[in-house]
Scaffold this motif. Structure first.
Motif, PDB file in Angstrom:
ATOM      1  N   GLY A  81       7.771   4.695  -7.432  1.00 14.84           N
ATOM      2  CA  GLY A  81       6.512   4.021  -7.156  1.00 14.84           C
ATOM      3  C   GLY A  81       6.220   2.936  -8.170  1.00 14.84           C
ATOM      4  O   GLY A  81       5.765   1.829  -7.812  1.00 14.84           O
ATOM      5  N   THR A  93       8.637   0.025  -7.504  1.00 11.75           N
ATOM      6  CA  THR A  93       8.270  -0.744  -6.312  1.00 11.75           C
ATOM      7  C   THR A  93       7.054  -1.616  -6.562  1.00 11.75           C
ATOM      8  O   THR A  93       7.041  -2.812  -6.218  1.00 11.75           O
ATOM      9  CB  THR A  93       7.991   0.224  -5.142  1.00 11.75           C
ATOM     10  OG1 THR A  93       9.156   1.014  -4.903  1.00 11.75           O
ATOM     11  CG2 THR A  93       7.632  -0.540  -3.885  1.00 11.75           C
ATOM     12  N   LEU A  94       6.017  -1.039  -7.164  1.00  9.42           N
ATOM     13  CA  LEU A  94       4.777  -1.788  -7.391  1.00  9.42           C
ATOM     14  C   LEU A  94       4.996  -2.946  -8.361  1.00  9.42           C
ATOM     15  O   LEU A  94       4.627  -4.096  -8.071  1.00  9.42           O
ATOM     16  CB  LEU A  94       3.691  -0.860  -7.917  1.00  9.42           C
ATOM     17  CG  LEU A  94       2.388  -1.546  -8.371  1.00  9.42           C
ATOM     18  CD1 LEU A  94       1.717  -2.246  -7.202  1.00  9.42           C
ATOM     19  CD2 LEU A  94       1.442  -0.545  -9.018  1.00  9.42           C
ATOM     20  N   ALA A 132       4.799   1.659   0.956  1.00 11.23           N
ATOM     21  CA  ALA A 132       4.823   0.351   0.301  1.00 11.23           C
ATOM     22  C   ALA A 132       5.201  -0.756   1.279  1.00 11.23           C
ATOM     23  O   ALA A 132       4.660  -1.871   1.211  1.00 11.23           O
ATOM     24  CB  ALA A 132       5.799   0.369  -0.872  1.00 11.23           C
ATOM     25  N   THR A 147       0.840  -1.226   1.610  1.00  6.50           N
ATOM     26  CA  THR A 147       0.704  -2.038   0.394  1.00  6.50           C
ATOM     27  C   THR A 147       1.410  -1.343  -0.762  1.00  6.50           C
ATOM     28  O   THR A 147       1.472  -0.097  -0.792  1.00  6.50           O
ATOM     29  CB  THR A 147      -0.790  -2.249   0.041  1.00  6.50           C
ATOM     30  OG1 THR A 147      -0.906  -3.045  -1.130  1.00  6.50           O
ATOM     31  CG2 THR A 147      -1.485  -0.919  -0.177  1.00  6.50           C
ATOM     32  N   PRO A 148       1.951  -2.099  -1.736  1.00  6.16           N
ATOM     33  CA  PRO A 148       2.749  -1.488  -2.805  1.00  6.16           C
ATOM     34  C   PRO A 148       1.985  -0.540  -3.716  1.00  6.16           C
ATOM     35  O   PRO A 148       2.594   0.315  -4.363  1.00  6.16           O
ATOM     36  CB  PRO A 148       3.255  -2.707  -3.595  1.00  6.16           C
ATOM     37  CG  PRO A 148       3.229  -3.830  -2.638  1.00  6.16           C
ATOM     38  CD  PRO A 148       2.045  -3.570  -1.754  1.00  6.16           C
ATOM     39  N   TRP A 149       0.652  -0.679  -3.807  1.00  8.41           N
ATOM     40  CA  TRP A 149      -0.082   0.198  -4.723  1.00  8.41           C
ATOM     41  C   TRP A 149      -0.414   1.554  -4.100  1.00  8.41           C
ATOM     42  O   TRP A 149      -0.763   2.506  -4.803  1.00  8.41           O
ATOM     43  CB  TRP A 149      -1.379  -0.461  -5.210  1.00  8.41           C
ATOM     44  CG  TRP A 149      -2.357  -0.836  -4.133  1.00  8.41           C
ATOM     45  CD1 TRP A 149      -2.513  -2.060  -3.561  1.00  8.41           C
ATOM     46  CD2 TRP A 149      -3.328   0.024  -3.496  1.00  8.41           C
ATOM     47  NE1 TRP A 149      -3.505  -2.036  -2.603  1.00  8.41           N
ATOM     48  CE2 TRP A 149      -4.017  -0.764  -2.553  1.00  8.41           C
ATOM     49  CE3 TRP A 149      -3.673   1.365  -3.634  1.00  8.41           C
ATOM     50  CZ2 TRP A 149      -5.035  -0.252  -1.755  1.00  8.41           C
ATOM     51  CZ3 TRP A 149      -4.682   1.892  -2.839  1.00  8.41           C
ATOM     52  CH2 TRP A 149      -5.348   1.087  -1.913  1.00  8.41           C
TER      53      TRP A 149
END
Length: 447
Positions: A56, A59-60, A202, A206-208
């Protein structure tokens, strides 16, 4: 370890325990009878945030900055933090009790993950690593404060399965093998499900969001695990050490030679988990290089999951292995099989042939992890069981970082075949450590 039976008021979701060795419904049906029906699902999903955290963060941060270097550094900071912080949390759980330590860790880790999200969006885009210090610090803190649900669940199982006493030692060992088999399978499943969940959320939302979900799960499920009535079977170390305990007597003193043997007996499983982590990290990095040559690099995750699924299935089978197949013999046999199967990684030239090799390669991996955790629990001092279990888990994390870095360099310079040699060498290290552990255990427990 002589632990008191939970009162009926304490374990509200558990029926009256059947005698040790009762096989009604099968061996795995014994687990909810021992711990209560809610313990298994809570313990399974409470460890999911840890499986989502590293990927995570990668990715973010990569999505926000556009830099793979900064994203990789953030993921590395999570791993380093976890490797350092998990034994500390295990030590505190031994000294202060699991409930309070897990509750504090859950709140602190949630704040750290939220801080990581905010820090990621607060840094400028681009490859400037110096501007990413806040996000790297947040990633390190998030890793270091991650609640160690898996290792501490194993500590609870060791206490729960020992309550039958010496007269039922064979049945208790069967129950412990079953519980540890389940725990290794749960780890495998969450570390397959976690990255997949991150990728789906993601890419589609959305990535977050994956990290936000991890924070929410940590704040809700980890406290539920912390306050589950099973925490009562693992009281703080001073209350757990009893004058008549055989292990407490061994811990209280003895010849220097005996203490050295005890240290070696604990160190060998920890080093084995470093080798196991190196095997995982090396295989992942090598598969990335291999998949880029036969398809695309994104296929590497799917290929790796094949080994995870067969490993999880094989781990479950350990519950049914004969007691005459000792844990020492199990370790050496599984490691020897890993060497042979890992050597086959050098041969495939297509994705299909690699899938076949990985499917078979996973078969000794799960049982070996079950075995090393079992030996680690058996040789750990009673007052340091949580410390040793979390040290075993952190060994995997540290080994993954080592294996992936070495294999990544080999893959870049010499190709995937050279990178797979890291997996073979890690398996060879597991074999040598298994032989050494067998010798040390024989000296500590002569026939």
């Amino acid at each position: 370890m002589n632990t008191s039976t939970l009162s009926s008021a304490a374990v509200t979701d558990a029926p009256t325990l059947p005698p040790a060795g009762s096989s009604s419904g099968g061996r795995f049906a014994r687990l909810p009878q021992l711990a209560g029906r809610s313990f298994l699902p809570i313990g399974l999903f409470a460890r999911l945030p840890l499986a989502m955290l590293t990927i995570g963060a990668l990715t973010l941060v990569t999505a926000v900055t556009g830099s793979y270097a900064i994203g990789g550094a953030a993921a590395g900071a999570v791993g380093i933090g976890s490797a350092i912080g998990s034994p500390v949390l295990g030590y505190l759980a031994d000294r202060l009790g699991q409930r309070g330590v897990l509750l504090v860790a859950a709140v602190f880790n949630t704040i750290a993950i939220v801080g990581l999200i905010l820090a990621a969006y607060g840094i400028p885009g681009g490859p400037d690593l110096s501007a990413a210090v806040p996000v790297l610090a947040a990633a390190f803190i998030a890793g270091a404060s991650s609640p160690q649900v898996g290792p501490l669940a194993r500590v609870r199982w060791m206490a729960l399965t020992s309550r039958g006493g010496a007269t039922n030692s064979g049945a208790a060992n069967n129950d412990l093998d079953t519980a540890l088999s389940y725990e290794s399978t749960a780890d495998e499943l969450t570390f397959v499900l976690g990255p997949a969940l991150v990728g789906i959320l993601a890419s589609l939302v959305t990535p977050w969001l994956p990290l936000a979900l991890a924070a929410a799960l940590t704040l809700t499920l980890v406290p539920a695990f912390a306050v589950h009535p099973t925490h009562a079977v693992v009281p703080p170390a001073p209350a757990r050490s009893k004058p008549g305990s055989e292990r407490a007597a061994a811990d209280a003193g003895g010849p220097v030679r005996s203490r050295i043997a005890s240290t070696a007996a604990v160190a060998l499983p920890v080093l084995a988990m470093v080798c196991m982590g190196s095997f995982f990290g090396g295989t992942q990095a090598a598969l990335s290089s291999f998949s880029a040559g036969v398809a695309t690099s994104e296929v590497a995750g799917l290929l790796y999951s094949v080994m995870g699924l067969s490993s999880a299935a094989a781990a479950l089978s350990v519950a049914y292995w004969s007691r005459r197949f000792t844990v020492q013999a199990r370790w050496v046999a599984c490691a020897a099989l890993m060497i042979g199967l890992a050597s086959l990684l050098l041969l495939p030239t297509t994705a299909l042939s690699m899938i076949v090799v990985l499917l078979f390669l996973g078969l000794p991996v799960g049982p070996l992890m079950v075995t090393v955790f079992a030996i680690g629990g058996a040789v750990a001092p009673a007052a340091k069981l949580g410390t040793v279990m979390t040290a075993l888990a952190s060994g995997i994390v540290a080994g993954q970082a080592l294996g992936s870095s070495v294999a990544g360099r080999l893959a870049e310079d010499h190709g995937s075949t050279a990178a797979f040699l890291v997996s073979v060498c890690a398996a060879a290290g597991l074999f040598l450590l298994g032989a050494a552990a067998a010798a040390v255990i024989r000296r500590r427990n002569p026939a």
